[in-house]
Scaffold this motif. Structure first.
Motif: not given
Length: 327
Positions: A69-93, A187-191
């Protein structure tokens, strides 16, 4: 009468036992991971933790959930975007991360249908306008809530999980349709949002219906109406906000799983086949029911079309509401 609380203690415990127990992070040492841009405890985190063991049981790879979590979900998205395209890293968005945020930020550095290959849609949901114990129990619908806000303007803030979310658009739609002085409190999430509702620091919020067991019509955090055009199948007695006087209110969200667009076709095919088998299982249906998600088993082409349609729609709404863009 079978209530959601009874369901949580009965059939859900049986059907979800394997998913929510010791195998919540299936084979965490495998290195394969599903990234999600919200913290643990969010509806999407519960969804992923329940589904990943089911995916492995259907012949798919073993993934572990990684909350970035961070930067309004963009941290996860960017990490997935730049991961190796071999099926080892998926993104749930959540859908807004792919279709709404591009209109809220000046430069997101990605395009959903160009950079990601959709694997599956993991359930739809509307948002619910909910009020906490700060709002008198006599307030039971939208008209009564707006009247109470007019009498108590110091409590006009409406909580949303992140800036630039569908909840943000829902608040702005209420302001436009009903001519009320509501104000967004992000907020930053629902908690933290739920904590403020329960402690009577915040009067109202837009939430996913499955955010907590105490969120329901007539519960401690009272649901007043949903943002979708249709009523939520699990709460058929709860009117939509459009029915209650906000005619332009028509928002739903959904969870999607994605791979990098450059992932080999054979890997994409295998993942999609395993996800389809999972979605055809009874335990999968039980997970969605538990989290108040509506099934929406779309293929890759249908998901891509939905992404394009929603991106164009939200771009028009953000411009019309003059929502300020972030850098």
């Amino acid at each position: 009468m079978l209530t959601r609380r009874h369901f949580l203690g009965g059939t859900c415990a049986l059907s979800l036992g394997a998913a929510l127990a010791g195998r919540a992070f299936a084979d965490a040492n495998s290195g394969s991971r599903l990234l999600f841009g919200y913290p643990p405890g969010a509806v999407g985190s519960k969804l992923a933790s329940a589904l990943l063991p089911m995916l492995a049981a259907q012949g798919g790879p073993s993934y572990h959930l990684e909350n970035l979590d961070g930067r309004n979900t963009r941290v996860a998205r960017d990490a997935a975007l730049h991961a190796a395209p071999d099926g080892s890293t998926l993104l749930q968005a959540i859908s807004a991360s792919m279709t709404l945020l591009p209109s809220v930020y000046k430069d997101t550095g990605f395009e959903a249908t160009r950079d990601f290959a959709p694997l599956g849609c993991m359930g739809d949901f509307p948002y619910v306008l909910a009020v906490g114990p700060l709002v008198p129990a006599s307030v039971g619908n939208l008209k009564q809530y707006l009247g109470w806000v007019n009498d108590n303007p110091e409590y006009r803030n409406v909580g949303i999980s992140i800036y630039g979310s569908i909840g943000h658009l829902a608040v702005r739609t209420l302001v436009a349709d009903c001519d009320v002085p509501l104000r967004v409190q992000s907020y930053q999430g629902t908690t933290g949002l739920l904590s403020d509702l329960r402690s009577q620091t915040l009067a109202a919020a837009f939430l996913a219906p499955g955010s907590g067991a105490d969120i329901a019509p007539g519960a401690a955090i009272r649901a007043l109406g949903v943002t979708s055009r249709q009523r939520l199948m699990y709460w058929p007695q709860l009117p939509t906000l459009a029915e209650q006087g906000s005619p332009r209110m028509d928002f739903s969200a959904w969870f999607g799983w994605y791979c990098q667009a450059a992932t080999p076709a054979g890997t994409l095919h295998s993942l999609r086949e395993a996800i389809a088998r999972m979605q055809a299982s009874a335990p999968y249906a039980d997970v969605l029911k538990h989290l108040l998600l509506t099934p929406a088993n779309l293929d890759a082409e249908q998901i891509s079309a939905r992404l394009r349609e929603e991106t164009a729609h939200y771009k028009t709404l953000v411009a019309g509401f003059q929502i300020s863009k972030f850098d």
